[in-house]
Design a protein around this motif. Structure first.
Motif, mmCIF file in Angstrom:
data_model
loop_
_atom_site.group_PDB
_atom_site.id
_atom_site.type_symbol
_atom_site.label_atom_id
_atom_site.label_comp_id
_atom_site.label_asym_id
_atom_site.label_seq_id
_atom_site.Cartn_x
_atom_site.Cartn_y
_atom_site.Cartn_z
ATOM 1 N N GLY A 130 0.997 -1.377 0.077
ATOM 2 C CA GLY A 130 0.023 0.211 -0.012
ATOM 3 C C GLY A 130 0.798 1.216 -0.162
ATOM 4 N N HIS A 131 2.119 1.351 -0.057
ATOM 5 C CA HIS A 131 2.847 2.266 -0.403
ATOM 6 C C HIS A 131 4.154 2.057 -0.758
ATOM 7 C CE1 HIS A 131 4.500 0.345 3.345
ATOM 8 N NE2 HIS A 131 5.472 0.845 3.129
ATOM 9 N N TRP A 132 4.850 3.320 -1.241
ATOM 10 C CA TRP A 132 5.989 3.217 -2.164
ATOM 11 C C TRP A 132 7.268 2.991 -1.121
ATOM 12 C CZ3 TRP A 132 5.654 2.474 -7.347
ATOM 13 C CH2 TRP A 132 4.571 3.025 -7.784
ATOM 14 N N VAL A 133 8.091 2.029 -1.770
ATOM 15 C CA VAL A 133 9.004 1.638 -1.198
ATOM 16 C C VAL A 133 10.242 1.676 -2.082
ATOM 17 C CG1 VAL A 133 10.418 -0.336 0.182
ATOM 18 C CG2 VAL A 133 7.925 -0.006 0.361
ATOM 19 N N THR A 134 11.576 2.031 -1.514
ATOM 20 C CA THR A 134 12.479 2.543 -2.453
ATOM 21 C C THR A 134 13.494 1.224 -2.280
ATOM 22 O OG1 THR A 134 12.724 4.768 -2.288
ATOM 23 C CG2 THR A 134 14.655 3.765 -3.109
ATOM 24 N N LYS A 135 13.645 0.522 -3.311
ATOM 25 C CA LYS A 135 14.589 -0.973 -3.155
ATOM 26 C C LYS A 135 15.791 -0.543 -4.117
ATOM 27 C CE LYS A 135 11.620 -4.253 -1.604
ATOM 28 N NZ LYS A 135 11.030 -5.562 -1.774
ATOM 29 N N TYR A 136 16.969 -1.140 -3.709
ATOM 30 C CA TYR A 136 18.214 -1.128 -4.447
ATOM 31 C C TYR A 136 18.434 -2.432 -4.964
ATOM 32 C CZ TYR A 136 19.270 3.207 -2.355
ATOM 33 O OH TYR A 136 19.335 4.856 -2.177
ATOM 34 N N VAL A 137 18.230 -2.496 -6.434
ATOM 35 C CA VAL A 137 18.347 -3.832 -6.995
ATOM 36 C C VAL A 137 19.639 -3.639 -7.914
ATOM 37 C CG1 VAL A 137 15.959 -4.173 -7.383
ATOM 38 C CG2 VAL A 137 17.212 -2.798 -8.877
ATOM 39 N N PRO A 138 20.569 -4.980 -7.953
ATOM 40 C CA PRO A 138 21.528 -5.060 -8.698
ATOM 41 C C PRO A 138 21.252 -5.204 -10.254
ATOM 42 C CG PRO A 138 21.024 -7.239 -7.612
ATOM 43 C CD PRO A 138 19.966 -6.111 -6.922
ATOM 44 N N VAL A 139 22.255 -4.583 -10.862
ATOM 45 C CA VAL A 139 21.999 -4.502 -12.359
ATOM 46 C C VAL A 139 23.540 -4.962 -12.732
ATOM 47 C CG1 VAL A 139 21.634 -3.215 -14.382
ATOM 48 C CG2 VAL A 139 20.034 -3.000 -12.483
ATOM 49 N N THR A 140 23.656 -5.841 -13.452
ATOM 50 C CA THR A 140 25.059 -6.078 -14.071
ATOM 51 C C THR A 140 25.108 -5.484 -15.581
ATOM 52 O OG1 THR A 140 24.840 -8.220 -12.868
ATOM 53 C CG2 THR A 140 26.452 -8.041 -14.835
ATOM 54 N N ARG A 141 26.231 -4.726 -15.643
ATOM 55 C CA ARG A 141 26.532 -4.244 -17.092
ATOM 56 C C ARG A 141 27.624 -4.714 -17.532
ATOM 57 N NH1 ARG A 141 27.050 2.049 -14.976
ATOM 58 N NH2 ARG A 141 29.126 1.544 -14.914
ATOM 59 N N TYR A 142 27.686 -4.828 -18.580
ATOM 60 C CA TYR A 142 29.324 -5.119 -19.012
ATOM 61 C C TYR A 142 29.904 -4.047 -19.800
ATOM 62 C CZ TYR A 142 27.516 -9.930 -18.340
ATOM 63 O OH TYR A 142 26.910 -11.064 -17.816
ATOM 64 N N GLU A 143 31.341 -3.993 -19.153
ATOM 65 C CA GLU A 143 32.275 -2.617 -19.738
ATOM 66 C C GLU A 143 33.394 -3.510 -20.771
ATOM 67 O OE1 GLU A 143 33.230 -0.005 -17.121
ATOM 68 O OE2 GLU A 143 31.120 0.583 -16.323
ATOM 69 N N THR A 144 33.710 -2.840 -21.763
ATOM 70 C CA THR A 144 34.952 -3.168 -22.516
ATOM 71 C C THR A 144 36.151 -2.401 -21.910
ATOM 72 O OG1 THR A 144 33.265 -3.427 -24.296
ATOM 73 C CG2 THR A 144 35.637 -3.472 -24.686
ATOM 74 N N ILE A 145 37.123 -2.978 -21.724
ATOM 75 C CA ILE A 145 38.355 -2.179 -21.320
ATOM 76 C C ILE A 145 39.250 -2.864 -22.328
ATOM 77 C CG2 ILE A 145 40.092 -2.337 -19.665
ATOM 78 C CD1 ILE A 145 37.980 -2.825 -17.380
ATOM 79 N N SER A 146 40.113 -1.940 -23.024
ATOM 80 C CA SER A 146 41.146 -2.119 -23.837
ATOM 81 C C SER A 146 42.433 -1.828 -23.175
ATOM 82 C CB SER A 146 41.049 -1.312 -25.055
ATOM 83 O OG SER A 146 39.699 -1.746 -25.794
ATOM 84 N N THR A 147 43.446 -2.404 -23.426
ATOM 85 C CA THR A 147 44.866 -2.337 -22.658
ATOM 86 C C THR A 147 45.719 -2.446 -23.712
ATOM 87 O OG1 THR A 147 44.899 -4.479 -21.852
ATOM 88 C CG2 THR A 147 44.381 -2.476 -20.359
ATOM 89 N N ILE A 148 47.096 -1.775 -23.804
ATOM 90 C CA ILE A 148 47.884 -2.094 -25.120
ATOM 91 C C ILE A 148 48.937 -2.941 -24.253
ATOM 92 C CG2 ILE A 148 49.557 -0.997 -26.450
ATOM 93 C CD1 ILE A 148 47.703 1.265 -26.705
ATOM 94 N N VAL A 149 49.438 -3.970 -24.889
ATOM 95 C CA VAL A 149 50.381 -4.834 -24.335
ATOM 96 C C VAL A 149 51.595 -5.002 -25.267
ATOM 97 C CG1 VAL A 149 51.030 -7.209 -23.367
ATOM 98 C CG2 VAL A 149 48.702 -6.105 -22.797
ATOM 99 N N CYS A 150 52.885 -4.687 -24.777
ATOM 100 C CA CYS A 150 53.839 -4.682 -25.706
ATOM 101 C C CYS A 150 54.806 -5.806 -25.081
ATOM 102 C CB CYS A 150 54.938 -3.526 -25.529
ATOM 103 S SG CYS A 150 53.886 -2.053 -26.219
ATOM 104 N N ASP A 151 55.562 -6.859 -25.987
ATOM 105 C CA ASP A 151 56.039 -7.967 -25.588
ATOM 106 C C ASP A 151 57.504 -8.029 -26.355
ATOM 107 O OD1 ASP A 151 53.543 -10.193 -26.723
ATOM 108 O OD2 ASP A 151 54.825 -8.933 -27.798
#
Length: 55
Positions: A34-55
């Protein structure tokens, strides 16, 4: 005649791309008992990380 001397190979650089899951918590308003409740829900996002590797 070609010289057979040892030569240092130049460093080979390449880009490595990884996709990593990141979990963030998002506040959502939910109608509950009967009333509004604030809930925190987990959301999974996917992030792309680029790194430069020298060998």
């Amino acid at each position: 005649m070609s010289s057979a001397g040892a030569q240092a190979a130049p460093a080979a650089c390449h880009t490595v791309t990884k996709v990593v899951p990141v979990t963030v918590y998002v506040a959502q308003q939910v109608w509950e008992n009967g009333h509004w409740v604030t809930k925190y829900v987990p959301v999974t996002r996917y992030e792309t990380i680029s790194t430069i590797v020298c060998d």
